[in-house]
Scaffold this motif. Structure first.
Motif, PDB file in Angstrom:
ATOM      1  N   GLY A 122      36.270  44.968  53.419  1.00  0.00           N
ATOM      2  CA  GLY A 122      35.555  43.633  52.596  1.00  0.00           C
ATOM      3  C   GLY A 122      35.978  44.489  50.976  1.00  0.00           C
ATOM      4  O   GLY A 122      35.613  43.801  49.833  1.00  0.00           O
ATOM      5  N   ARG A 123      37.364  44.782  51.231  1.00  0.00           N
ATOM      6  CA  ARG A 123      37.779  45.744  49.831  1.00  0.00           C
ATOM      7  C   ARG A 123      38.475  43.589  48.403  1.00  0.00           C
ATOM      8  O   ARG A 123      37.530  43.691  47.886  1.00  0.00           O
ATOM      9  CB  ARG A 123      38.887  46.105  50.002  1.00  0.00           C
ATOM     10  N   ASN A 124      38.608  43.146  49.768  1.00  0.00           N
ATOM     11  CA  ASN A 124      39.007  41.701  48.987  1.00  0.00           C
ATOM     12  C   ASN A 124      37.638  41.210  48.415  1.00  0.00           C
ATOM     13  O   ASN A 124      37.897  40.695  47.246  1.00  0.00           O
ATOM     14  CB  ASN A 124      40.209  41.877  49.009  1.00  0.00           C
ATOM     15  N   LEU A 125      36.829  41.413  49.046  1.00  0.00           N
ATOM     16  CA  LEU A 125      35.869  40.671  48.921  1.00  0.00           C
ATOM     17  C   LEU A 125      35.275  41.479  47.304  1.00  0.00           C
ATOM     18  O   LEU A 125      34.262  40.526  46.778  1.00  0.00           O
ATOM     19  CB  LEU A 125      34.555  40.317  49.722  1.00  0.00           C
ATOM     20  N   SER A 126      35.040  42.909  47.628  1.00  0.00           N
ATOM     21  CA  SER A 126      34.439  43.166  46.425  1.00  0.00           C
ATOM     22  C   SER A 126      35.386  43.329  44.744  1.00  0.00           C
ATOM     23  O   SER A 126      34.529  42.928  44.102  1.00  0.00           O
ATOM     24  CB  SER A 126      34.611  44.734  46.251  1.00  0.00           C
ATOM     25  N   LEU A 127      36.918  42.762  44.962  1.00  0.00           N
ATOM     26  CA  LEU A 127      37.398  42.908  44.242  1.00  0.00           C
ATOM     27  C   LEU A 127      37.180  41.157  43.299  1.00  0.00           C
ATOM     28  O   LEU A 127      36.668  40.748  42.583  1.00  0.00           O
ATOM     29  CB  LEU A 127      38.654  42.833  44.446  1.00  0.00           C
ATOM     30  N   MET A 128      36.956  40.248  44.987  1.00  0.00           N
ATOM     31  CA  MET A 128      36.685  38.945  44.392  1.00  0.00           C
ATOM     32  C   MET A 128      35.051  38.742  43.655  1.00  0.00           C
ATOM     33  O   MET A 128      35.060  37.928  42.486  1.00  0.00           O
ATOM     34  CB  MET A 128      37.137  38.530  45.231  1.00  0.00           C
ATOM     35  N   LEU A 129      33.899  39.697  43.562  1.00  0.00           N
ATOM     36  CA  LEU A 129      32.723  39.879  42.893  1.00  0.00           C
ATOM     37  C   LEU A 129      33.346  40.471  41.588  1.00  0.00           C
ATOM     38  O   LEU A 129      32.329  40.039  40.540  1.00  0.00           O
ATOM     39  CB  LEU A 129      32.140  41.289  43.795  1.00  0.00           C
ATOM     40  N   VAL A 130      33.831  41.674  41.520  1.00  0.00           N
ATOM     41  CA  VAL A 130      33.873  42.121  39.904  1.00  0.00           C
ATOM     42  C   VAL A 130      34.585  41.251  39.216  1.00  0.00           C
ATOM     43  O   VAL A 130      33.872  40.728  38.315  1.00  0.00           O
ATOM     44  CB  VAL A 130      35.408  43.093  40.489  1.00  0.00           C
ATOM     45  N   ILE A 131      36.011  40.401  39.518  1.00  0.00           N
ATOM     46  CA  ILE A 131      36.284  39.447  38.987  1.00  0.00           C
ATOM     47  C   ILE A 131      35.441  38.026  38.879  1.00  0.00           C
ATOM     48  O   ILE A 131      35.203  37.145  37.341  1.00  0.00           O
ATOM     49  CB  ILE A 131      37.321  38.803  39.668  1.00  0.00           C
ATOM     50  N   SER A 132      34.916  37.731  39.442  1.00  0.00           N
ATOM     51  CA  SER A 132      33.537  37.043  39.217  1.00  0.00           C
ATOM     52  C   SER A 132      32.558  36.906  38.258  1.00  0.00           C
ATOM     53  O   SER A 132      31.691  36.492  37.044  1.00  0.00           O
ATOM     54  CB  SER A 132      32.669  36.547  40.141  1.00  0.00           C
ATOM     55  N   MET A 133      32.361  38.286  37.810  1.00  0.00           N
ATOM     56  CA  MET A 133      31.281  38.858  37.020  1.00  0.00           C
ATOM     57  C   MET A 133      32.028  38.910  35.501  1.00  0.00           C
ATOM     58  O   MET A 133      31.270  38.753  35.075  1.00  0.00           O
ATOM     59  CB  MET A 133      31.087  40.473  37.034  1.00  0.00           C
ATOM     60  N   MET A 134      33.167  38.924  35.633  1.00  0.00           N
ATOM     61  CA  MET A 134      34.058  38.789  34.771  1.00  0.00           C
ATOM     62  C   MET A 134      34.169  37.729  33.626  1.00  0.00           C
ATOM     63  O   MET A 134      33.926  36.932  32.463  1.00  0.00           O
ATOM     64  CB  MET A 134      35.301  39.116  34.594  1.00  0.00           C
ATOM     65  N   MET A 135      33.738  36.847  34.939  1.00  0.00           N
ATOM     66  CA  MET A 135      33.805  34.810  34.308  1.00  0.00           C
ATOM     67  C   MET A 135      32.539  34.673  33.738  1.00  0.00           C
ATOM     68  O   MET A 135      31.870  33.165  33.759  1.00  0.00           O
ATOM     69  CB  MET A 135      34.582  34.160  35.606  1.00  0.00           C
ATOM     70  N   LEU A 136      31.386  35.949  34.376  1.00  0.00           N
ATOM     71  CA  LEU A 136      30.071  34.876  33.988  1.00  0.00           C
ATOM     72  C   LEU A 136      29.417  35.371  32.255  1.00  0.00           C
ATOM     73  O   LEU A 136      29.466  36.298  32.111  1.00  0.00           O
ATOM     74  CB  LEU A 136      28.875  35.946  34.988  1.00  0.00           C
ATOM     75  N   PRO A 137      28.939  34.335  31.495  1.00  0.00           N
ATOM     76  CA  PRO A 137      29.114  34.769  30.466  1.00  0.00           C
ATOM     77  C   PRO A 137      27.138  35.328  30.247  1.00  0.00           C
ATOM     78  O   PRO A 137      26.306  35.161  30.744  1.00  0.00           O
ATOM     79  CB  PRO A 137      29.154  33.240  29.668  1.00  0.00           C
ATOM     80  N   PRO A 138      27.556  36.111  29.835  1.00  0.00           N
ATOM     81  CA  PRO A 138      26.415  37.153  28.836  1.00  0.00           C
ATOM     82  C   PRO A 138      25.129  35.988  28.907  1.00  0.00           C
ATOM     83  O   PRO A 138      23.235  36.593  29.419  1.00  0.00           O
ATOM     84  CB  PRO A 138      26.633  37.986  28.234  1.00  0.00           C
TER      85      PRO A 138
END
Length: 297
Positions: A122-138
């Motif tokens: 699940g390391r790659n999935l965790s990294l994708m979640l981190v990247i997706s949080m970067m794309m989420l506007p506050p």
């Protein structure tokens, strides 16, 4: 005899002409490159110079077309500091930027280390979640977050809703640190484990000293973000003037002194000066950390 003497001159003439041409071309290239650099420097520095000069003008001259102060009014900065609440804005900004930077760095390093050096399902999935949080506007989550901090925890009117979440990591900081830690060879980590170091000791004794440029870059990014943040204090601290930061208080100061452009510019200089000084003294580590994050990924 004359032909023999003239022959070396004829041989040296083309060589001399080629050297002059090469020197002329090098001089033109130097002028072209440095002219572009000077033009770019003037483009970025002239607005700041204009703000500084205006901050040192009198009230009447600040409304004129003059660019150079007739008298250097250094007392404008004293008037800004004497403004009620200005020192409080300074303290709140230092608390927000300082505490937020420390919490972000401390909480992001272990996550970035795990994503860079650990092998787990699940390391790659965790990294994708981190990247997706970067794309989420506050702005998307600001309403539920405000209801949580204001209604459930009763922390509206303070900066704690902005500081506390930084203790749980930041997506951009985690990603940037992870990219930098990938540039550190795994042989160093393996050698430390062979010597008997655990994961925590390996991180503290081996990885962190080698990751100083990346950590410095993350710290500066976070410090600049918190120092210049206007949206967060406007949402959570606007109802309490005692919790205002410099970025939000400057707007109030501008409204109160909308005709005193010299005082407004003096306050602007005082807000910008710490950020400029921090970047000036830490630019080497900042540039190195940002540059090396793209070496391996």
């Amino acid at each position: 005899m004359t032909q023999v003497l003239d022959q070396p001159v004829q041989l040296r003439a083309p060589v001399s002409q080629a050297r002059r041409t090469a020197r002329r071309r090098a001089a033109l290239e130097w002028i072209a490159v440095h002219s572009l650099g000077v033009a770019a420097a003037l483009f970025f520095t002239l607005p700041f110079v204009f703000v500084v000069l205006t901050s040192l003008m009198s009230d009447s001259q600040a409304l004129s077309r003059d660019l150079i102060p007739h008298t250097w009014e250094w007392g404008n900065y004293r008037k800004v500091f004497d403004t009620p609440g200005f020192l409080t804005w300074w303290k709140n900004t230092l608390l927000y930027a300082g505490a937020g930077t420390v919490l972000t760095v401390v909480s992001s390093i272990p996550v970035a280390y795990a994503l860079a050096k650990f092998r787990f399902r699940g390391r790659n999935l965790s990294l994708m979640l981190v990247i997706s949080m970067m794309m989420l506007p506050p702005q998307v989550v600001i309403i539920p977050m405000y209801l949580f901090w204001a209604k459930q925890l009763d922390l509206s009117g303070t900066l704690w809703p902005l500081i506390i979440p930084m203790a749980f990591g930041d997506a951009f900081s985690i990603f940037l640190l992870r990219q930098f830690l990938l540039t550190i060879p795994n042989e160093y980590v393996d050698a430390a484990k062979v010597d008997g170091c655990g994961e925590l000791r390996t991180l503290l004794r081996v990885v962190l000293p080698m990751a100083r440029p990346g950590i410095a870059a993350v710290a500066l990014f976070q410090f600049f973000y918190a120092w210049n943040d206007y949206f967060g204090p406007q949402i959570y601290a606007s109802e309490n003037p005692g919790a205002w930061t410099l970025s939000y208080g400057l707007e109030s100061f501008k409204g109160a002194h909308h005709t005193d452009w010299n005082l407004t510019m003096a306050a602007t200089v005082l807000v910008m000066a710490p950020v400029i000084l921090v970047f000036f003294f830490a630019q080497r580590a900042f540039v190195e950390g940002v540059t090396l994050t793209g070496v391996k990924g």
